[in-house]
Write a protein that holds these residues in place. Structure first.
Motif, short mmCIF file in Angstrom:
data_model
loop_
_atom_site.label_atom_id
_atom_site.label_comp_id
_atom_site.label_asym_id
_atom_site.label_seq_id
_atom_site.Cartn_x
_atom_site.Cartn_y
_atom_site.Cartn_z
N SER A 188 -8.89 -0.72 1.43
CA SER A 188 -8.47 0.04 2.80
C SER A 188 -9.47 1.05 2.88
CB SER A 188 -6.97 0.58 2.41
OG SER A 188 -7.15 1.58 1.55
N LEU A 189 -9.32 1.58 4.27
CA LEU A 189 -10.02 2.82 4.70
C LEU A 189 -9.76 3.99 3.79
CD1 LEU A 189 -9.38 2.82 8.62
CD2 LEU A 189 -11.38 2.21 7.34
N GLU A 190 -8.56 4.04 2.90
CA GLU A 190 -8.29 4.98 2.10
C GLU A 190 -9.24 5.06 0.92
OE1 GLU A 190 -6.60 8.57 0.56
OE2 GLU A 190 -6.21 7.63 2.54
N ASP A 191 -9.49 3.68 0.44
CA ASP A 191 -10.39 3.54 -0.73
C ASP A 191 -11.61 4.03 -0.32
OD1 ASP A 191 -8.09 2.34 -2.34
OD2 ASP A 191 -8.78 0.29 -1.31
N GLY B 259 -15.28 -6.20 -5.24
CA GLY B 259 -13.92 -7.14 -5.00
C GLY B 259 -12.60 -5.79 -4.80
N GLY B 260 -13.02 -4.99 -4.24
CA GLY B 260 -11.98 -3.74 -3.94
C GLY B 260 -11.63 -2.81 -5.38
N ASP B 261 -12.13 -2.86 -6.34
CA ASP B 261 -12.13 -2.38 -7.46
C ASP B 261 -12.80 -0.99 -7.51
OD1 ASP B 261 -12.31 -1.03 -10.26
OD2 ASP B 261 -11.74 -3.19 -11.09
N LEU B 262 -11.98 0.27 -7.21
CA LEU B 262 -12.72 1.51 -7.01
C LEU B 262 -13.80 1.97 -8.06
CD1 LEU B 262 -9.95 3.64 -5.71
CD2 LEU B 262 -12.15 3.17 -4.55
#
Length: 275
Positions: A5-8, A31-34
């Motif tokens: 997300s934008l928050e990430d 893959g979206g993993d911070l």
């Protein structure tokens, strides 16, 4: 598309200070993993550090801190004034200085090995450089021991951090005069405390030069010794603090100003960014 997300993106940018595009691309690759995205960005930055190794670092900041009877001053360099005045670089300089003081480091080598938040100062500098995208360098470290100190930080530009730093060590109680002498040092740039501290080789080299100049001017042979000593005196005024004419009153030497104030200058250091 990767699940983030934008928050990430916001969290990652605040964590590392990276650009929007680089941050988004790292999250896509991870893959979206911070945590994985953080690692990818740091690896990318580390590779960039290697490519930047030969770049010059003519900007930066000087910072100093007194703890007990020791004053430590550092010069942390970067490539551009834009980065030098940024909050992250200023915060890094404070973090590095605190770590060096805590470790009691007195050389650049010892300073780079000091621990800062569980990692070496060298690694802390390297990681921050990778994030910001410039070459950073801990160029100088000095430690002055004294009974009392005056720290003077001079800004050569209003919107930049201090570019000239002076640490003055002294005995006595006249802090106002000590500050005046520290300010004088920032302007006059002496390299040693007294004429006795000038390396003998430098004195002999200067003596040879002024003798050659004096003879070339056709000065009388009998007058040469006095002329040479006079010109050597001018040389001492250039390099030795106590010999110099006080910037606030050129009728007084620094030695006389200190004596009249009841203080004794025991040591000093002057750093200028990029010099």
């Amino acid at each position: 598309m990767a699940d983030f997300s934008l928050e990430d993106i916001k969290i990652l940018r605040e964590r590392l200070g990276t650009g929007m595009i680089d941050t988004k691309n790292a999250l896509v690759e991870a893959g979206g993993d911070l945590e994985k995205a953080t690692e990818l960005l740091r690896l990318k930055g580390a590779k960039g550090n290697a490519k930047r190794a030969d770049r010059s670092t003519s900007e930066g900041i000087v910072a100093a801190k007194v703890v007990g009877n020791s004053a430590t001053m550092i010069e942390l360099a970067c490539e551009t004034d834009f980065v030098a005045k940024g909050e992250k670089f200023v915060a890094l300089s404070e973090k590095v200085l605190d770590a060096i003081v805590a470790a009691g480091a007195k050389t650049v080598e010892e300073a780079l090995a000091a621990q800062a938040d569980g990692k070496s100062v060298a690694d802390a500098i390297s990681e921050e450089a990778a994030i910001i995208g410039e070459k950073f360098e801990l160029r100088r470290v000095t430690v002055i021991e004294a009974d009392a100190f005056e720290i003077y930080m001079h800004k050569t530009s209003r919107d930049l951090p201090p570019q000239i730093g002076v640490v003055l060590g002294y005995t006595g109680s006249d802090a106002e005069t000590a500050r005046g002498i520290a300010q004088h040092i920032s302007f006059a740039n002496p390299t040693v405390l007294s004429r006795e501290d000038v390396p003998a080789a430098d004195v002999e080299n200067e003596r040879r030069i002024v003798e050659e100049i004096s003879r070339g001017e056709g000065k009388p042979e009998a007058a040469l010794p006095k002329i040479i000593e006079g010109r050597l005196g001018a040389y001492y005024k250039q390099v030795a603090l106590l010999e110099q004419d006080y910037a606030r009153d050129n009728k007084l030497s620094i030695a006389k100003v200190a004596q009249d104030a009841g203080i004794t200058v025991t040591g000093f250091a002057r750093f200028k960014v990029g010099a």
